[in-house]
Enzyme design. Structure first.
Site, PDB file in Angstrom:
ATOM      1  N   LYS A 136      -2.003  -9.638   8.280  1.00  0.00           N
ATOM      2  CA  LYS A 136      -3.114 -10.302   7.595  1.00  0.00           C
ATOM      3  C   LYS A 136      -2.840 -11.792   7.398  1.00  0.00           C
ATOM      4  CE  LYS A 136      -6.027  -6.956   7.452  1.00  0.00           C
ATOM      5  NZ  LYS A 136      -7.294  -7.065   8.201  1.00  0.00           N
ATOM      6  N   TYR A 180       1.994  -4.900   7.426  1.00  0.00           N
ATOM      7  CA  TYR A 180       0.560  -5.078   7.153  1.00  0.00           C
ATOM      8  C   TYR A 180       0.303  -6.502   6.643  1.00  0.00           C
ATOM      9  CZ  TYR A 180      -4.093  -4.614   5.164  1.00  0.00           C
ATOM     10  OH  TYR A 180      -5.420  -4.816   4.852  1.00  0.00           O
ATOM     11  N   GLY A 237      -9.153  -8.182  -2.097  1.00  0.00           N
ATOM     12  CA  GLY A 237      -8.071  -7.469  -2.790  1.00  0.00           C
ATOM     13  C   GLY A 237      -8.302  -5.974  -2.641  1.00  0.00           C
ATOM     14  N   PHE A 256      -9.543   3.248   3.449  1.00  0.00           N
ATOM     15  CA  PHE A 256      -8.333   2.504   3.807  1.00  0.00           C
ATOM     16  C   PHE A 256      -7.047   3.255   3.426  1.00  0.00           C
ATOM     17  CE2 PHE A 256      -5.093  -0.627   2.555  1.00  0.00           C
ATOM     18  CZ  PHE A 256      -5.011  -1.428   3.680  1.00  0.00           C
TER      19      PHE A 256
HETATM   20  P1  NDP Z   1     -11.800   1.855   6.525  1.00  0.00           P
HETATM   21  O1  NDP Z   1     -10.665   2.737   6.937  1.00  0.00           O
HETATM   22  O2  NDP Z   1     -12.870   2.419   5.698  1.00  0.00           O
HETATM   23  O3  NDP Z   1     -12.454   1.189   7.815  1.00  0.00           O
HETATM   24  C1  NDP Z   1     -11.690   0.712   8.874  1.00  0.00           C
HETATM   25  C2  NDP Z   1     -12.587   0.453  10.062  1.00  0.00           C
HETATM   26  O4  NDP Z   1     -11.773  -0.085  11.128  1.00  0.00           O
HETATM   27  C3  NDP Z   1     -13.260   1.706  10.573  1.00  0.00           C
HETATM   28  O5  NDP Z   1     -14.611   1.436  10.848  1.00  0.00           O
HETATM   29  C4  NDP Z   1     -12.504   2.026  11.847  1.00  0.00           C
HETATM   30  O6  NDP Z   1     -13.394   2.586  12.802  1.00  0.00           O
HETATM   31  C5  NDP Z   1     -12.069   0.629  12.306  1.00  0.00           C
HETATM   32  N1  NDP Z   1     -10.908   0.699  13.193  1.00  0.00           N
HETATM   33  C6  NDP Z   1      -9.647   1.081  12.903  1.00  0.00           C
HETATM   34  N2  NDP Z   1      -8.887   1.052  14.012  1.00  0.00           N
HETATM   35  C7  NDP Z   1      -9.706   0.644  15.025  1.00  0.00           C
HETATM   36  C8  NDP Z   1      -9.529   0.432  16.407  1.00  0.00           C
HETATM   37  N3  NDP Z   1      -8.350   0.633  17.013  1.00  0.00           N
HETATM   38  N4  NDP Z   1     -10.587   0.009  17.143  1.00  0.00           N
HETATM   39  C9  NDP Z   1     -11.777  -0.196  16.567  1.00  0.00           C
HETATM   40  N5  NDP Z   1     -12.023  -0.015  15.266  1.00  0.00           N
HETATM   41  C10 NDP Z   1     -10.986   0.416  14.507  1.00  0.00           C
HETATM   42  O7  NDP Z   1     -11.098   0.625   5.789  1.00  0.00           O
HETATM   43  P2  NDP Z   1     -11.719  -0.720   5.170  1.00  0.00           P
HETATM   44  O8  NDP Z   1     -13.165  -0.754   5.320  1.00  0.00           O
HETATM   45  O9  NDP Z   1     -11.144  -0.868   3.824  1.00  0.00           O
HETATM   46  O10 NDP Z   1     -11.026  -1.805   6.102  1.00  0.00           O
HETATM   47  C11 NDP Z   1     -11.770  -2.764   6.844  1.00  0.00           C
HETATM   48  C12 NDP Z   1     -10.962  -4.048   6.947  1.00  0.00           C
HETATM   49  O11 NDP Z   1     -10.769  -4.575   5.651  1.00  0.00           O
HETATM   50  C13 NDP Z   1      -9.563  -3.855   7.536  1.00  0.00           C
HETATM   51  O12 NDP Z   1      -9.290  -4.962   8.377  1.00  0.00           O
HETATM   52  C14 NDP Z   1      -8.649  -3.898   6.317  1.00  0.00           C
HETATM   53  O13 NDP Z   1      -7.369  -4.333   6.632  1.00  0.00           O
HETATM   54  C15 NDP Z   1      -9.402  -4.907   5.461  1.00  0.00           C
HETATM   55  N6  NDP Z   1      -9.108  -4.872   4.043  1.00  0.00           N
HETATM   56  C16 NDP Z   1      -9.262  -3.716   3.304  1.00  0.00           C
HETATM   57  C17 NDP Z   1      -8.988  -3.724   1.957  1.00  0.00           C
HETATM   58  C18 NDP Z   1      -9.076  -2.509   1.105  1.00  0.00           C
HETATM   59  O14 NDP Z   1      -8.500  -2.499   0.003  1.00  0.00           O
HETATM   60  N7  NDP Z   1      -9.784  -1.472   1.527  1.00  0.00           N
HETATM   61  C19 NDP Z   1      -8.569  -4.971   1.296  1.00  0.00           C
HETATM   62  C20 NDP Z   1      -8.404  -6.090   2.169  1.00  0.00           C
HETATM   63  C21 NDP Z   1      -8.704  -6.044   3.475  1.00  0.00           C
HETATM   64  P3  NDP Z   1     -13.046   3.808  13.780  1.00  0.00           P
HETATM   65  O15 NDP Z   1     -12.069   4.701  13.066  1.00  0.00           O
HETATM   66  O16 NDP Z   1     -14.364   4.438  14.056  1.00  0.00           O
HETATM   67  O17 NDP Z   1     -12.479   3.146  14.977  1.00  0.00           O
HETATM   68  C1  8X3 Z   2      -5.753  -3.985   1.778  1.00  0.00           C
HETATM   69  C2  8X3 Z   2      -5.579  -3.933   0.318  1.00  0.00           C
HETATM   70  O1  8X3 Z   2      -4.026  -3.885  -1.659  1.00  0.00           O
HETATM   71  O2  8X3 Z   2      -3.159  -3.014   0.419  1.00  0.00           O
HETATM   72  O3  8X3 Z   2      -5.640  -5.217   2.325  1.00  0.00           O
HETATM   73  O4  8X3 Z   2      -3.441  -5.359   0.119  1.00  0.00           O
HETATM   74  S1  8X3 Z   2      -3.964  -4.067  -0.203  1.00  0.00           S
END
Ligand code: NDP
Ligand code: 8X3
Length: 252
Positions: free
Chosen positions: A157, A153, A184, A190
């Site tokens: 990133k 992961y 963060g 997620f």
């Molecule tokens: P969620 O699981 O709430 O949302 C993830 C989103 O990504 C969903 O809308 C999902 O939509 C979409 N997704 C996943 N796989 C696919 C795919 N194959 N095609 C299209 N869409 C896809 O997580 P977050 O909102 O937390 O995550 C959003 C972004 O933020 C990610 O890139 C994550 O790595 C990043 N992030 C998150 C953090 C956290 O702590 N939550 C911290 C740092 C970064 P659907 O299932 O409908 O396809």
């Molecule tokens: C998603 C959050 O804490 O796993 O990027 O890095 S963490």
């Protein structure tokens, strides 16, 4: 100017919050994701609440042909995209590298890296031709600080950050901006996704710490997108107050 903002992964969490913050700002939206029903519900709510135009397209960013067809359809039906937010992404598992399920590793690579590459490769050429546009890529603090059980992961990133930097170099002679947002700990679905639906294990991630909310990241993304033409924010890292590195968190 009313912009059109394309967001990948707008069905939940950070992507959904970004859609709401741009809609509240008066921008039109193209929301995408795999879950069609959720897309439709969000589309209807955004249009009814904010009076903006919202297009919804089901698109799995890991499917090369589907991305090509959908992006071509978007450009033909919607027209110019002013802001592309590459948000779709996920972590799967939290295991030592040598114990990792190969399928989980590949899904992270396909979604977080290849998906972002594919969507950008289809949307960017028109931005270059028209000499405008903003690509905002959602990275992570994991791309700066690797942590136990997250080698793959974190690598995906880190790739997001380096790809953003490379694309910024390749578009330096245009008015296109490229930004990486590195959140963060954010309380979204997620961790439920990461632990394959295990809600109890997912809840432990947010115990004893006031995590960021998806809306906190969305307001930062809007801030980055709303700078004047000559201002390009290349990177923004946002942590919870009780977080010092990607995985160094103080818990009460
Ligand atoms: P969620 O699981 O709430 O949302 C993830 C989103 O990504 C969903 O809308 C999902 O939509 C979409 N997704 C996943 N796989 C696919 C795919 N194959 N095609 C299209 N869409 C896809 O997580 P977050 O909102 O937390 O995550 C959003 C972004 O933020 C990610 O890139 C994550 O790595 C990043 N992030 C998150 C953090 C956290 O702590 N939550 C911290 C740092 C970064 P659907 O299932 O409908 O396809
Ligand atoms: C998603 C959050 O804490 O796993 O990027 O890095 S963490």
């Amino acid at each position: 100017m009313v912009r059109t903002v394309l967001i990948t992964g707008a069905t939940s969490g950070i992507g959904k919050a970004i859609a709401y913050s741009f809609a509240k700002n008066g921008d039109n939206l193209v929301i995408t994701g795999r879950r069609s029903q959720k897309l439709r519900e969000i589309q209807e709510d955004l249009q009814a609440t904010f009076g903006v135009t919202v297009w919804a397209y089901t698109m799995d960013v890991t499917k090369e042909e589907e991305v090509a067809t959908t992006c071509q359809t978007i450009l033909a039906e919607v027209g110019a995209i002013h802001v592309l937010v590459n948000n779709a992404g996920l972590a799967l598992g939290l295991d030592k590298f040598h114990d990792y399920k190969p399928g989980d590793m590949m899904t992270m690579l396909d979604t977080n890296v290849k998906g972002l590459l594919l969507v950008t490769r289809h949307i960017l050429p028109r931005m270059v031709r028209e000499n405008h546009g903003h690509i905002i890529n959602i990275g992570s603090t994991a791309g700066i600080y690797a942590y136990a059980g997250a080698a793959v992961y974190a690598a995906t990133k880190a790739a997001v950050k380096v790809l953003s930097d490379g694309i910024r170099i390749d578009t330096i002679d245009t008015n296109i901006k490229v930004s990486t947002i590195q959140p963060g700990i954010v309380k979204t679905d997620f961790s439920q996704v990461r632990f394959h639906g295990d809600k109890e294990r997912a809840a432990q991630v947010y115990e004893g710490v006031e995590a960021l909310q998806a809306e906190d990241i969305a307001s930062c993304v809007l801030f980055v997108a709303n700078q004047p033409k000559h201002v390009q924010i290349s990177d923004m890292t946002i942590m919870a107050t009780q977080q010092a590195t990607g995985f160094m968190i103080h818990r009460e």
